[in-house]
Enzyme design. Structure first.
Site, PDB file in Angstrom:
ATOM      1  CE1 TYR A   1     -51.166  44.720 -79.647  1.00  0.00           C
ATOM      2  CE2 TYR A   1     -50.335  42.477 -79.508  1.00  0.00           C
ATOM      3  CZ  TYR A   1     -51.388  43.360 -79.531  1.00  0.00           C
ATOM      4  OH  TYR A   1     -52.683  42.886 -79.426  1.00  0.00           O
TER       5      TYR A   1
ATOM      6  CB  SER B   1     -52.162  40.050 -76.907  1.00  0.00           C
ATOM      7  OG  SER B   1     -51.745  39.276 -78.028  1.00  0.00           O
TER       8      SER B   1
HETATM    9  N1  NAD Z   1     -57.891  41.019 -83.052  1.00  0.00           N
HETATM   10  C1  NAD Z   1     -57.015  40.195 -82.511  1.00  0.00           C
HETATM   11  O1  NAD Z   1     -56.669  39.147 -83.115  1.00  0.00           O
HETATM   12  C2  NAD Z   1     -56.441  40.475 -81.154  1.00  0.00           C
HETATM   13  C3  NAD Z   1     -55.624  39.497 -80.573  1.00  0.00           C
HETATM   14  C4  NAD Z   1     -55.089  39.731 -79.309  1.00  0.00           C
HETATM   15  C5  NAD Z   1     -55.357  40.903 -78.646  1.00  0.00           C
HETATM   16  N2  NAD Z   1     -56.133  41.853 -79.213  1.00  0.00           N
HETATM   17  C6  NAD Z   1     -56.387  43.081 -78.455  1.00  0.00           C
HETATM   18  O2  NAD Z   1     -57.777  43.319 -78.382  1.00  0.00           O
HETATM   19  C7  NAD Z   1     -58.035  44.726 -78.351  1.00  0.00           C
HETATM   20  C8  NAD Z   1     -58.989  45.094 -79.478  1.00  0.00           C
HETATM   21  O3  NAD Z   1     -58.379  44.705 -80.702  1.00  0.00           O
HETATM   22  P1  NAD Z   1     -59.161  44.763 -82.101  1.00  0.00           P
HETATM   23  O4  NAD Z   1     -58.541  43.737 -82.960  1.00  0.00           O
HETATM   24  O5  NAD Z   1     -60.619  44.788 -81.873  1.00  0.00           O
HETATM   25  O6  NAD Z   1     -58.647  46.205 -82.615  1.00  0.00           O
HETATM   26  P2  NAD Z   1     -59.392  47.275 -83.560  1.00  0.00           P
HETATM   27  O7  NAD Z   1     -58.278  48.089 -84.137  1.00  0.00           O
HETATM   28  O8  NAD Z   1     -60.358  46.619 -84.463  1.00  0.00           O
HETATM   29  O9  NAD Z   1     -60.193  48.178 -82.525  1.00  0.00           O
HETATM   30  C9  NAD Z   1     -59.513  48.940 -81.585  1.00  0.00           C
HETATM   31  C10 NAD Z   1     -60.338  50.187 -81.260  1.00  0.00           C
HETATM   32  O10 NAD Z   1     -59.559  50.956 -80.319  1.00  0.00           O
HETATM   33  C11 NAD Z   1     -59.601  52.320 -80.730  1.00  0.00           C
HETATM   34  N3  NAD Z   1     -58.410  53.029 -80.228  1.00  0.00           N
HETATM   35  C12 NAD Z   1     -57.134  52.958 -80.719  1.00  0.00           C
HETATM   36  N4  NAD Z   1     -56.339  53.780 -80.015  1.00  0.00           N
HETATM   37  C13 NAD Z   1     -57.115  54.386 -79.073  1.00  0.00           C
HETATM   38  C14 NAD Z   1     -56.864  55.346 -78.062  1.00  0.00           C
HETATM   39  N5  NAD Z   1     -55.640  55.881 -77.884  1.00  0.00           N
HETATM   40  N6  NAD Z   1     -57.893  55.746 -77.271  1.00  0.00           N
HETATM   41  C15 NAD Z   1     -59.128  55.230 -77.441  1.00  0.00           C
HETATM   42  N7  NAD Z   1     -59.439  54.322 -78.400  1.00  0.00           N
HETATM   43  C16 NAD Z   1     -58.431  53.901 -79.205  1.00  0.00           C
HETATM   44  C17 NAD Z   1     -59.656  52.262 -82.256  1.00  0.00           C
HETATM   45  O11 NAD Z   1     -60.166  53.464 -82.804  1.00  0.00           O
HETATM   46  C18 NAD Z   1     -60.573  51.070 -82.484  1.00  0.00           C
HETATM   47  O12 NAD Z   1     -61.944  51.457 -82.547  1.00  0.00           O
HETATM   48  C19 NAD Z   1     -56.669  45.392 -78.460  1.00  0.00           C
HETATM   49  O13 NAD Z   1     -56.179  45.719 -77.178  1.00  0.00           O
HETATM   50  C20 NAD Z   1     -55.813  44.339 -79.098  1.00  0.00           C
HETATM   51  O14 NAD Z   1     -54.440  44.487 -78.788  1.00  0.00           O
HETATM   52  C21 NAD Z   1     -56.673  41.664 -80.476  1.00  0.00           C
END
Ligand code: NAD
Length: 253
Positions: free
Chosen positions: A151, A138
């Site tokens: 985080y 991130s």
């Molecule tokens: N959306 C953003 O703006 C953003 C920005 C920077 C980084 N990220 C990173 O991208 C990745 C995906 O983010 P997102 O926004 O799609 O999140 P999201 O919450 O929409 O999806 C995350 C998925 O991971 C699953 N999950 C959670 N804990 C878990 C575990 N212990 N074991 C297996 N699966 C698990 C959840 O059930 C979910 O389906 C994450 O690592 C997040 O930190 C997201």
């Protein structure tokens, strides 16, 4: 024999777009996620698109569950070309009040979980002498808003893990990279029961040098590129995909 990609947290959000992109590129898929409803829905959608592979309910912070997931990959798919460590959680709270259990939980999933999956994947990739591992970090690994210590630390840890693993695993033909997304709108990539309409103001969009917020497809396309042969000389890299937000200088009047 088709290539195989393993995606954690692949049932919803960015991970779901990653799963779709690899399926459309002809990979077979092994998707791990704690959300069984979302995982089953994803597999029905992928089945309709003619994709092959399986979903397994797995908590990536649990070594035993991850071990069973990789044994099923061996048995069902027979090889592993790419691992995308995408699953992530946040537990933001004022630093002076954040329960240590929440700090441990975030590190346990985001950092330790990625390491557990990487060990399993790298053992298999080493045998074939090839493979790609991508950590979804991130921009919060590089800069912060208040109250995001757990985080941010977990994502900073992933960047360190990226260069350490790239050096350790390079001799085995395994490349390791990170992608650091900025603001990615995932509202319409959630399971149907949780799907929402994305809502952005003009101000939200225009604060980005790219004049828009990001989409899960922006991240998925980069995962596909970094896992492919065209990226054969790229390892230990952190690719920031944030529409330019982290290079923008901000002075307040
Ligand atoms: N959306 C953003 O703006 C953003 C920005 C920077 C980084 N990220 C990173 O991208 C990745 C995906 O983010 P997102 O926004 O799609 O999140 P999201 O919450 O929409 O999806 C995350 C998925 O991971 C699953 N999950 C959670 N804990 C878990 C575990 N212990 N074991 C297996 N699966 C698990 C959840 O059930 C979910 O389906 C994450 O690592 C997040 O930190 C997201």
């Amino acid at each position: 024999m088709s290539k195989v990609a393993a995606v954690t947290g692949g049932a919803q959000g960015i991970g779901k777009a990653i799963a779709w992109a690899f399926a459309d590129a002809g990979y077979e898929l092994a998707v791990a996620d704690v959300d069984r409803e979302a995982g089953n829905e994803l597999m029905r959608e992928l089945g309709r698109r003619g994709a092959k592979g399986f979903f397994m309910p797995v908590d990536i912070s649990d070594e035993q569950q991850v071990g069973r997931w990789f044994k099923l990959i061996d048995a069902d798919l027979g090889r592993l070309d790419a691992l995308i460590n995408n699953a992530g959680i946040s537990r933001n709270a004022p630093m002076l009040e954040l329960p240590l259990a929440s700090f441990d939980q975030v590190i346990g999933v985001n950092l330790r979980g990625a390491f557990i999956c990487s060990q399993q994947a790298a053992r298999r990739m080493k045998t074939r002498g090839a493979g790609s591992i991508i950590h979804i970090a991130s921009t919060r690994a590089l800069m912060s808003e208040a109250h995001t210590e757990a985080y941010s630390a977990s994502k900073g840890g992933l960047l360190a893990l990226t260069h350490a693993m790239a050096v350790s695993l390079g001799p085995f033909g395994i490349r390791v990279n990170a992608i650091s997304p900025g603001w990615i709108e995932t509202a319409d990539w959630q399971k149907s029961s949780a799907s929402r309409q994305p809502v952005h103001s003009e101000r939200d969009r225009l604060q980005h040098p790219a004049q828009r917020v990001g989409t899960p497809q922006d991240i998925a396309a980069a995962c596909l590129y970094l896992s492919g042969q065209d990226a054969g000389f790229i390892t230990g890299h952190n690719l920031v995909i944030d529409g330019g937000m982290t290079v923008k200088m901000i002075y307040e009047d």
